[in-house]
Design a protein around this motif. Structure first.
Motif, PDB file in Angstrom:
ATOM      1  N   GLU A  71       5.057  -6.570  -4.696  1.00 30.55           N
ATOM      2  CA  GLU A  71       4.526  -6.227  -6.018  1.00 30.55           C
ATOM      3  C   GLU A  71       3.075  -5.759  -5.929  1.00 30.55           C
ATOM      4  O   GLU A  71       2.698  -4.746  -6.535  1.00 30.55           O
ATOM      5  N   ASP A  72       2.266  -6.465  -5.167  1.00 34.63           N
ATOM      6  CA  ASP A  72       0.872  -6.065  -5.012  1.00 34.63           C
ATOM      7  C   ASP A  72       0.765  -4.711  -4.324  1.00 34.63           C
ATOM      8  O   ASP A  72      -0.050  -3.856  -4.716  1.00 34.63           O
ATOM      9  N   ALA A  73       1.561  -4.492  -3.286  1.00 34.42           N
ATOM     10  CA  ALA A  73       1.491  -3.228  -2.541  1.00 34.42           C
ATOM     11  C   ALA A  73       1.872  -2.044  -3.422  1.00 34.42           C
ATOM     12  O   ALA A  73       1.248  -0.976  -3.355  1.00 34.42           O
ATOM     13  N   GLN A  74       2.888  -2.226  -4.249  1.00 31.06           N
ATOM     14  CA  GLN A  74       3.303  -1.135  -5.130  1.00 31.06           C
ATOM     15  C   GLN A  74       2.239  -0.832  -6.180  1.00 31.06           C
ATOM     16  O   GLN A  74       2.065   0.317  -6.593  1.00 31.06           O
ATOM     17  N   GLU A  75       1.526  -1.868  -6.609  1.00 30.13           N
ATOM     18  CA  GLU A  75       0.431  -1.647  -7.562  1.00 30.13           C
ATOM     19  C   GLU A  75      -0.685  -0.830  -6.907  1.00 30.13           C
ATOM     20  O   GLU A  75      -1.232   0.095  -7.532  1.00 30.13           O
ATOM     21  N   THR A  76      -1.022  -1.157  -5.674  1.00 35.72           N
ATOM     22  CA  THR A  76      -2.020  -0.365  -4.964  1.00 35.72           C
ATOM     23  C   THR A  76      -1.547   1.075  -4.802  1.00 35.72           C
ATOM     24  O   THR A  76      -2.319   2.026  -5.031  1.00 35.72           O
ATOM     25  N   ALA A  77      -0.295   1.254  -4.401  1.00 34.13           N
ATOM     26  CA  ALA A  77       0.255   2.599  -4.228  1.00 34.13           C
ATOM     27  C   ALA A  77       0.199   3.392  -5.536  1.00 34.13           C
ATOM     28  O   ALA A  77      -0.063   4.603  -5.534  1.00 34.13           O
ATOM     29  N   HIS A  78       0.434   2.712  -6.653  1.00 30.96           N
ATOM     30  CA  HIS A  78       0.354   3.370  -7.969  1.00 30.96           C
ATOM     31  C   HIS A  78      -1.025   3.966  -8.188  1.00 30.96           C
ATOM     32  O   HIS A  78      -1.160   5.116  -8.628  1.00 30.96           O
ATOM     33  N   TRP A  79      -2.067   3.195  -7.889  1.00 34.64           N
ATOM     34  CA  TRP A  79      -3.431   3.686  -8.126  1.00 34.64           C
ATOM     35  C   TRP A  79      -3.789   4.823  -7.187  1.00 34.64           C
ATOM     36  O   TRP A  79      -4.495   5.768  -7.575  1.00 34.64           O
ATOM     37  N   VAL A  80      -3.311   4.767  -5.941  1.00 33.30           N
ATOM     38  CA  VAL A  80      -3.547   5.859  -5.006  1.00 33.30           C
ATOM     39  C   VAL A  80      -2.866   7.136  -5.501  1.00 33.30           C
ATOM     40  O   VAL A  80      -3.465   8.217  -5.516  1.00 33.30           O
ATOM     41  N   SER A  81      -1.621   6.998  -5.924  1.00 36.02           N
ATOM     42  CA  SER A  81      -0.874   8.162  -6.425  1.00 36.02           C
ATOM     43  C   SER A  81      -1.499   8.718  -7.693  1.00 36.02           C
ATOM     44  O   SER A  81      -1.555   9.941  -7.891  1.00 36.02           O
ATOM     45  N   GLU A  82      -1.974   7.824  -8.558  1.00 37.49           N
ATOM     46  CA  GLU A  82      -2.593   8.271  -9.807  1.00 37.49           C
ATOM     47  C   GLU A  82      -3.846   9.090  -9.537  1.00 37.49           C
ATOM     48  O   GLU A  82      -4.233   9.947 -10.345  1.00 37.49           O
ATOM     49  N   ALA A  83      -4.486   8.830  -8.402  1.00 35.92           N
ATOM     50  CA  ALA A  83      -5.673   9.607  -8.028  1.00 35.92           C
ATOM     51  C   ALA A  83      -5.299  10.966  -7.445  1.00 35.92           C
ATOM     52  O   ALA A  83      -6.182  11.748  -7.067  1.00 35.92           O
ATOM     53  N   GLY A  84      -3.998  11.234  -7.362  1.00 38.09           N
ATOM     54  CA  GLY A  84      -3.543  12.523  -6.864  1.00 38.09           C
ATOM     55  C   GLY A  84      -3.406  12.599  -5.359  1.00 38.09           C
ATOM     56  O   GLY A  84      -3.271  13.685  -4.793  1.00 38.09           O
ATOM     57  N   ARG A  85      -3.396  11.449  -4.687  1.00 38.79           N
ATOM     58  CA  ARG A  85      -3.287  11.418  -3.240  1.00 38.79           C
ATOM     59  C   ARG A  85      -1.966  10.794  -2.819  1.00 38.79           C
ATOM     60  O   ARG A  85      -1.307  10.115  -3.602  1.00 38.79           O
ATOM     61  N   LYS A  86      -1.589  11.004  -1.577  1.00 39.38           N
ATOM     62  CA  LYS A  86      -0.333  10.483  -1.058  1.00 39.38           C
ATOM     63  C   LYS A  86      -0.497   9.025  -0.681  1.00 39.38           C
ATOM     64  O   LYS A  86      -1.413   8.659   0.058  1.00 39.38           O
ATOM     65  N   ALA A  87       0.393   8.179  -1.192  1.00 39.56           N
ATOM     66  CA  ALA A  87       0.397   6.752  -0.889  1.00 39.56           C
ATOM     67  C   ALA A  87       1.635   6.424  -0.059  1.00 39.56           C
ATOM     68  O   ALA A  87       2.750   6.787  -0.444  1.00 39.56           O
ATOM     69  N   VAL A  88       1.437   5.726   1.061  1.00 39.28           N
ATOM     70  CA  VAL A  88       2.551   5.358   1.928  1.00 39.28           C
ATOM     71  C   VAL A  88       2.492   3.854   2.169  1.00 39.28           C
ATOM     72  O   VAL A  88       1.775   3.386   3.064  1.00 39.28           O
ATOM     73  N   PRO A  89       3.214   3.050   1.383  1.00 41.37           N
ATOM     74  CA  PRO A  89       3.237   1.601   1.629  1.00 41.37           C
ATOM     75  C   PRO A  89       4.149   1.281   2.823  1.00 41.37           C
ATOM     76  O   PRO A  89       5.268   1.786   2.910  1.00 41.37           O
ATOM     77  N   VAL A  90       3.672   0.445   3.736  1.00 39.17           N
ATOM     78  CA  VAL A  90       4.452   0.061   4.911  1.00 39.17           C
ATOM     79  C   VAL A  90       4.350  -1.451   5.081  1.00 39.17           C
ATOM     80  O   VAL A  90       3.264  -1.982   5.329  1.00 39.17           O
ATOM     81  N   SER A  91       5.477  -2.135   4.961  1.00 38.32           N
ATOM     82  CA  SER A  91       5.484  -3.589   5.120  1.00 38.32           C
ATOM     83  C   SER A  91       5.812  -3.959   6.554  1.00 38.32           C
ATOM     84  O   SER A  91       6.450  -3.200   7.288  1.00 38.32           O
ATOM     85  N   GLY A  92       5.376  -5.140   6.947  1.00 44.17           N
ATOM     86  CA  GLY A  92       5.687  -5.627   8.284  1.00 44.17           C
ATOM     87  C   GLY A  92       4.599  -6.532   8.810  1.00 44.17           C
ATOM     88  O   GLY A  92       3.509  -6.628   8.250  1.00 44.17           O
ATOM     89  N   ASP A  93       4.903  -7.195   9.906  1.00 42.54           N
ATOM     90  CA  ASP A  93       4.044  -8.220  10.479  1.00 42.54           C
ATOM     91  C   ASP A  93       3.176  -7.636  11.594  1.00 42.54           C
ATOM     92  O   ASP A  93       3.680  -7.252  12.651  1.00 42.54           O
ATOM     93  N   LEU A  94       1.868  -7.586  11.363  1.00 39.60           N
ATOM     94  CA  LEU A  94       0.950  -7.008  12.337  1.00 39.60           C
ATOM     95  C   LEU A  94       0.730  -7.894  13.554  1.00 39.60           C
ATOM     96  O   LEU A  94       0.062  -7.469  14.510  1.00 39.60           O
ATOM     97  N   THR A  95       1.264  -9.108  13.559  1.00 33.58           N
ATOM     98  CA  THR A  95       1.186  -9.917  14.774  1.00 33.58           C
ATOM     99  C   THR A  95       2.117  -9.377  15.852  1.00 33.58           C
ATOM    100  O   THR A  95       2.024  -9.777  17.015  1.00 33.58           O
ATOM    101  N   ASP A  96       2.999  -8.455  15.476  1.00 33.01           N
ATOM    102  CA  ASP A  96       3.912  -7.802  16.412  1.00 33.01           C
ATOM    103  C   ASP A  96       3.262  -6.494  16.877  1.00 33.01           C
ATOM    104  O   ASP A  96       3.090  -5.573  16.076  1.00 33.01           O
ATOM    105  N   PRO A  97       2.889  -6.382  18.144  1.00 30.15           N
ATOM    106  CA  PRO A  97       2.256  -5.147  18.614  1.00 30.15           C
ATOM    107  C   PRO A  97       3.098  -3.901  18.337  1.00 30.15           C
ATOM    108  O   PRO A  97       2.550  -2.827  18.067  1.00 30.15           O
ATOM    109  N   ALA A  98       4.418  -4.041  18.398  1.00 34.83           N
ATOM    110  CA  ALA A  98       5.284  -2.888  18.130  1.00 34.83           C
ATOM    111  C   ALA A  98       5.120  -2.404  16.693  1.00 34.83           C
ATOM    112  O   ALA A  98       5.144  -1.190  16.428  1.00 34.83           O
ATOM    113  N   HIS A  99       4.945  -3.342  15.763  1.00 34.77           N
ATOM    114  CA  HIS A  99       4.743  -2.922  14.374  1.00 34.77           C
ATOM    115  C   HIS A  99       3.396  -2.224  14.204  1.00 34.77           C
ATOM    116  O   HIS A  99       3.280  -1.268  13.418  1.00 34.77           O
ATOM    117  N   CYS A 100       2.373  -2.680  14.909  1.00 40.24           N
ATOM    118  CA  CYS A 100       1.079  -1.991  14.857  1.00 40.24           C
ATOM    119  C   CYS A 100       1.239  -0.531  15.262  1.00 40.24           C
ATOM    120  O   CYS A 100       0.692   0.375  14.616  1.00 40.24           O
TER     121      CYS A 100
END
Length: 278
Positions: A71-100
């Motif tokens: 929910e929080d990530a989508q709210e951030t993406a909304h504000w980025v998109s509203e500014a006319g820029r491309k928003a790309v939300p990506v979920s995942g665990d950064l403790t995994d080097p492969a996800h980084c």
């Protein structure tokens, strides 16, 4: 000022009292990051959300990296998109080097280039005794706050050209550690030193590396990781007598990401409400 409250980690923005200010209604851009592409970790809420909003209003496309706070990530993406820029939300665990590596690959795939990396994702917990800190929590705190930064930088550098910027979020705790946040303190000191070393290591490539050292800032991390009886006094020990709002941090990240900071590298900028860093 914050009210007494408690959330389960990692916390959500909507449940906070008062809700933080991320610059949704106040930040005005002026094209300082026009055409740039950025990755912001921990971009779903708090400082990360404020940075993502400010970057977008300055003209940057933004990949928003987050754990699972949908929910929080989508709210951030909304504000980025509203500014006319491309928003790309990506979920995942950064403790995994492969996800980084996946985060960086996704950014390059979506934007075609990568100009700014903001390593901001973090975790903390409060413990009165060293013996109370679980082994796995020590390991996860270091993996989230410190090791993920290493893996993200390592993956990003091959895609960054001269003029690119890496910005790492350290803390006033890197110099004046809070005894009840010991694992967090250690990682924030490590981030400050990593930043200083990397700035020297890659300066010849024209890529700048800096860090921001926030003081007490009102984000979901606070009510979800600190005792509720500490909420009402949170931030009052600063010379300004209050916690900072995420929106008050964003302009510093914008400056460090912009070409205006072309000769600033290896710096640590304090945004602490007056508490000095060494």
């Amino acid at each position: 000022m914050p009210e007494r409250q408690q959330q389960r980690p990692p916390g959500t923005t909507a449940a906070m009292r008062p809700v933080p200010d991320h610059g949704e209604e106040s930040y005005t851009g002026s094209g300082r990051l026009a055409g740039k592409a950025a990755v912001v970790t921990g971009g779903d809420s708090g400082i990360g959300r404020a940075v993502a909003i400010a970057f977008a209003r300055e003209g940057a496309d933004v990949l928003i990296s987050y754990l699972d706070e949908e929910e929080d990530a989508q709210e951030t993406a909304h504000w980025v998109s509203e500014a006319g820029r491309k928003a790309v939300p990506v979920s995942g665990d950064l403790t995994d080097p492969a996800h980084c590596r996946e985060v960086i690959d996704r950014a390059v795939g979506e934007f075609g280039h990568l100009d700014v990396l903001v390593n901001n994702a973090a975790m903390q917990r409060t413990y009165a005794n060293l013996e109370d800190i679980p082994d796995e929590e020590w390991d996860r705190t270091l993996a989230t706050n410190l090791s993920a930064m290493f893996h993200l930088c390592k993956a990003a550098l091959p895609h960054m050209e001269s003029g690119a910027s890496i910005i790492n979020t350290t803390s006033v705790n890197s110099d004046t550690p809070s005894p009840t946040l010991l694992p967090y303190d250690v990682t924030k000191a490590g981030i400050a030193n990593f930043t200083a070393a990397l700035a020297q290591l890659i300066g010849s490539r024209g890529i700048r590396v800096n860090s921001v050292a926030p003081g007490p800032v009102w984000t979901p991390l606070i009510p979800s990781t600190m005792p509720p009886e500490h909420m009402e006094s949170f931030g009052r020990n600063t010379p300004l007598g209050r916690p900072g709002q995420p929106a008050e941090l964003a302009p510093v990240y914008v400056m460090l990401a912009s070409d205006e900071s072309s000769y600033t590298s290896g710096a640590r900028l304090a945004v602490t409400g007056g508490r000095p860093i060494l």
